[in-house]
Design a protein around this motif. Structure first.
Motif, PDB file in Angstrom:
ATOM      1  N   THR A   1      -7.486   0.989  -5.349  1.00  0.00           N
ATOM      2  CA  THR A   1      -7.478   1.971  -4.266  1.00  0.00           C
ATOM      3  C   THR A   1      -8.295   1.381  -3.130  1.00  0.00           C
ATOM      4  O   THR A   1      -9.362   0.821  -3.363  1.00  0.00           O
ATOM      5  CB  THR A   1      -8.126   3.288  -4.742  1.00  0.00           C
ATOM      6  OG1 THR A   1      -7.540   3.670  -5.976  1.00  0.00           O
ATOM      7  CG2 THR A   1      -7.892   4.397  -3.746  1.00  0.00           C
ATOM      8  N   VAL A   2      -7.768   1.471  -1.927  1.00  0.00           N
ATOM      9  CA  VAL A   2      -8.486   0.929  -0.772  1.00  0.00           C
ATOM     10  C   VAL A   2      -8.713   2.025   0.265  1.00  0.00           C
ATOM     11  O   VAL A   2      -7.922   2.962   0.375  1.00  0.00           O
ATOM     12  CB  VAL A   2      -7.714  -0.253  -0.119  1.00  0.00           C
ATOM     13  CG1 VAL A   2      -7.702  -1.453  -1.034  1.00  0.00           C
ATOM     14  CG2 VAL A   2      -6.313   0.136   0.257  1.00  0.00           C
ATOM     15  N   ASP A   3      -9.814   1.906   0.995  1.00  0.00           N
ATOM     16  CA  ASP A   3     -10.109   2.846   2.077  1.00  0.00           C
ATOM     17  C   ASP A   3      -9.473   2.334   3.348  1.00  0.00           C
ATOM     18  O   ASP A   3      -9.746   1.212   3.775  1.00  0.00           O
ATOM     19  CB  ASP A   3     -11.620   2.986   2.290  1.00  0.00           C
ATOM     20  CG  ASP A   3     -12.271   3.807   1.183  1.00  0.00           C
ATOM     21  OD1 ASP A   3     -11.598   4.685   0.622  1.00  0.00           O
ATOM     22  OD2 ASP A   3     -13.460   3.566   0.889  1.00  0.00           O
TER      23      ASP A   3
ATOM     24  N   VAL B   1      -9.209   7.120   4.607  1.00  0.00           N
ATOM     25  CA  VAL B   1      -8.260   7.720   3.664  1.00  0.00           C
ATOM     26  C   VAL B   1      -8.050   6.709   2.544  1.00  0.00           C
ATOM     27  O   VAL B   1      -7.920   5.512   2.803  1.00  0.00           O
ATOM     28  CB  VAL B   1      -6.907   7.998   4.370  1.00  0.00           C
ATOM     29  CG1 VAL B   1      -5.884   8.544   3.394  1.00  0.00           C
ATOM     30  CG2 VAL B   1      -7.104   8.940   5.529  1.00  0.00           C
ATOM     31  N   GLN B   2      -8.010   7.196   1.319  1.00  0.00           N
ATOM     32  CA  GLN B   2      -7.780   6.287   0.198  1.00  0.00           C
ATOM     33  C   GLN B   2      -6.281   6.097  -0.015  1.00  0.00           C
ATOM     34  O   GLN B   2      -5.519   7.056   0.000  1.00  0.00           O
ATOM     35  CB  GLN B   2      -8.420   6.832  -1.075  1.00  0.00           C
ATOM     36  CG  GLN B   2      -9.926   6.738  -1.041  1.00  0.00           C
ATOM     37  CD  GLN B   2     -10.504   6.716  -2.432  1.00  0.00           C
ATOM     38  OE1 GLN B   2     -10.044   7.408  -3.311  1.00  0.00           O
ATOM     39  NE2 GLN B   2     -11.528   5.913  -2.616  1.00  0.00           N
TER      40      GLN B   2
ATOM     41  N   LEU C   1       0.838  -1.197   0.000  1.00  0.00           N
ATOM     42  CA  LEU C   1       0.000   0.000   0.000  1.00  0.00           C
ATOM     43  C   LEU C   1       0.874   1.248   0.000  1.00  0.00           C
ATOM     44  O   LEU C   1       1.957   1.251   0.587  1.00  0.00           O
ATOM     45  CB  LEU C   1      -0.863   0.048   1.263  1.00  0.00           C
ATOM     46  CG  LEU C   1      -1.925  -1.018   1.456  1.00  0.00           C
ATOM     47  CD1 LEU C   1      -2.564  -0.863   2.837  1.00  0.00           C
ATOM     48  CD2 LEU C   1      -2.978  -0.933   0.378  1.00  0.00           C
ATOM     49  N   GLY C   2       0.378   2.297  -0.622  1.00  0.00           N
ATOM     50  CA  GLY C   2       1.002   3.615  -0.537  1.00  0.00           C
ATOM     51  C   GLY C   2       2.469   3.671  -0.874  1.00  0.00           C
ATOM     52  O   GLY C   2       2.909   3.199  -1.921  1.00  0.00           O
TER      53      GLY C   2
END
Length: 129
Positions: A82-84, A94-95, A53-54
């Motif tokens: 994209t995950v919440d 936050v996405q 992620l990110g």
């Protein structure tokens, strides 16, 4: 009845998938920790799924590219989404970008791994003498 069987088959597939998934985080683990872990997973399962992620996405891509460049892995699948993520400090979701890369063993993976192990043993033998 057919739908139940299909659902059971899908569950077993996704559970077996988890055994070869590496979730890369932005911790202090060195890059080659993940490279070596991925090699180990490919030896056991013939393929590995790298997930991040990110900010950790760059690490996953680098790990995949090192394995491909060294002739150990071939790209099977790349998925982005994209995950919440619940952010407690902001109080709202936050996405975050997510990537999953599935790598499979190359035809000469086992030969390359055996050659690398042999080189290590030779080097260790020379150090001791």
């Amino acid at each position: 009845m057919e739908e139940v069987t299909e659902a059971i088959n899908n569950v077993s597939i996704s559970e077996s998938h988890k055994k070869n998934r590496i979730q890369v985080s932005n911790t202090k683990k060195p890059l080659f920790f993940y490279v070596n872990l991925a090699k180990s997973y490919m030896q056991q399962h013939d393929e590995v799924e790298l997930s991040a992620l990110g900010m950790a996405i760059a690490t996953v891509v680098t790990v995949a590219e090192i394995l491909k460049k060294n002739g150990l892995a071939v790209e099977k699948k790349i998925m982005t989404s994209t995950v919440d993520i619940k952010d407690d400090s902001r109080g709202r979701p936050v996405q975050k970008a997510k990537i999953e890369i599935v790598l499979g063993k190359t035809a000469n993976f086992d030969e390359l791994m055996a050659a690398a192990a042999e080189e290590r043993e030779t080097a260790e033998g020379e150090e001791q003498s």
